[in-house]
Design a protein around this motif. Sequence first.
Motif, PDB file in Angstrom:
ATOM      1  N   VAL A  28     -26.679 -53.283 -38.370  1.00  0.00           N
ATOM      2  CA  VAL A  28     -27.154 -54.321 -38.566  1.00  0.00           C
ATOM      3  C   VAL A  28     -27.787 -54.597 -39.808  1.00  0.00           C
ATOM      4  O   VAL A  28     -27.557 -55.753 -40.399  1.00  0.00           O
ATOM      5  CB  VAL A  28     -28.593 -54.548 -37.464  1.00  0.00           C
ATOM      6  N   LEU A  29     -28.535 -53.657 -40.398  1.00  0.00           N
ATOM      7  CA  LEU A  29     -28.762 -53.726 -41.809  1.00  0.00           C
ATOM      8  C   LEU A  29     -27.740 -54.167 -42.843  1.00  0.00           C
ATOM      9  O   LEU A  29     -27.873 -54.757 -43.910  1.00  0.00           O
ATOM     10  CB  LEU A  29     -29.726 -52.397 -42.215  1.00  0.00           C
ATOM     11  N   LEU A  30     -26.437 -53.457 -42.607  1.00  0.00           N
ATOM     12  CA  LEU A  30     -25.440 -53.685 -43.395  1.00  0.00           C
ATOM     13  C   LEU A  30     -24.530 -54.683 -43.061  1.00  0.00           C
ATOM     14  O   LEU A  30     -23.653 -55.231 -43.729  1.00  0.00           O
ATOM     15  CB  LEU A  30     -24.374 -52.098 -43.408  1.00  0.00           C
ATOM     16  N   PHE A  31     -24.711 -55.608 -41.995  1.00  0.00           N
ATOM     17  CA  PHE A  31     -24.147 -56.774 -41.764  1.00  0.00           C
ATOM     18  C   PHE A  31     -24.725 -58.008 -42.610  1.00  0.00           C
ATOM     19  O   PHE A  31     -25.917 -57.997 -42.835  1.00  0.00           O
ATOM     20  CB  PHE A  31     -24.565 -57.275 -40.238  1.00  0.00           C
ATOM     21  N   ASP A  32     -23.826 -58.766 -42.972  1.00  0.00           N
ATOM     22  CA  ASP A  32     -24.088 -59.759 -43.890  1.00  0.00           C
ATOM     23  C   ASP A  32     -23.882 -61.012 -43.211  1.00  0.00           C
ATOM     24  O   ASP A  32     -22.754 -61.659 -43.077  1.00  0.00           O
ATOM     25  CB  ASP A  32     -23.181 -59.922 -45.225  1.00  0.00           C
ATOM     26  N   PRO A  33     -25.291 -61.738 -42.846  1.00  0.00           N
ATOM     27  CA  PRO A  33     -24.999 -62.961 -42.210  1.00  0.00           C
ATOM     28  C   PRO A  33     -24.161 -64.058 -42.677  1.00  0.00           C
ATOM     29  O   PRO A  33     -23.861 -64.855 -42.014  1.00  0.00           O
ATOM     30  CB  PRO A  33     -26.498 -63.194 -41.914  1.00  0.00           C
ATOM     31  N   GLU A  34     -24.216 -64.177 -43.907  1.00  0.00           N
ATOM     32  CA  GLU A  34     -23.642 -65.359 -44.725  1.00  0.00           C
ATOM     33  C   GLU A  34     -21.998 -65.314 -44.763  1.00  0.00           C
ATOM     34  O   GLU A  34     -21.282 -66.206 -44.283  1.00  0.00           O
ATOM     35  CB  GLU A  34     -23.901 -65.358 -46.279  1.00  0.00           C
ATOM     36  N   SER A  35     -21.519 -64.039 -44.776  1.00  0.00           N
ATOM     37  CA  SER A  35     -19.997 -63.972 -44.895  1.00  0.00           C
ATOM     38  C   SER A  35     -19.504 -63.366 -43.432  1.00  0.00           C
ATOM     39  O   SER A  35     -18.303 -63.479 -43.218  1.00  0.00           O
ATOM     40  CB  SER A  35     -19.649 -62.971 -45.871  1.00  0.00           C
TER      41      SER A  35
END
Length: 243
Positions: free
Chosen positions: A23-30
Amino acid sequence: MTETDSTTTSFSTAPLLAEDVLVLLFDPESGTIRAEGTPLLHTLAGAVLTELALGGAVTVDEHGSGLRGRLVHAVEGREPADPLLATTWQRLAEKPTDLRSLLLEIGPRLRGPVIDRVVERGTLRRESRKTLGFIPTTALVDGGTGRRDELLALVRPVLLDDQEPSPRSGALAALLSASGALPALHRDLPWSGALYTRGQQLQRGEWGAAATGEAVAASAAAVAASVLSNTLFVSVVLPSLRD
């Protein structure tokens, strides 16, 4: 932090380290996951081993054994209830294995199940889209639970303000550093030489007095993170992030 109602899931109530680091490595923008590919697989494997170490379910030899390096052993009678952790524990109960080999073995099997778990919790969700207007695709998007912000609030003081971590926040921060993706997370964790140095300290298990009660587990967690950083990421991930 918010915990999911156990009646709605097929796994443990509290999210695993592997879930939280993804979840921390997930980029919400892309909608992408930083360190995607082999680095992510090894990061998730390191998170599973770290979780087992923190729970006292495995131990790591203090010294290596020839070319095999440090061996990981299952602790008898400490099989975890969570099925994702239990699979690795059972594997180690059959035969102790060196850290490098174990990371390479279990990593490729983790990405799908870990994503399924965070989607089931609602932390991320799958969204149907069409590429070129007609090709069906599925994208990951933020689920709106605020979980990622909670996790950033947990690791940010440890990484940026030198706050003394708990065993769990120290493990999460160390795994993030070991993934090699910290430079790509600059919007959430501004990149600097000080951040790099702090990440390296955490990977070495320098977690301070608050973690002394978990000294053995912290050492094992640091070993797993160190293996990831030194052998798999530094020469591969960081150059690609600078391009």
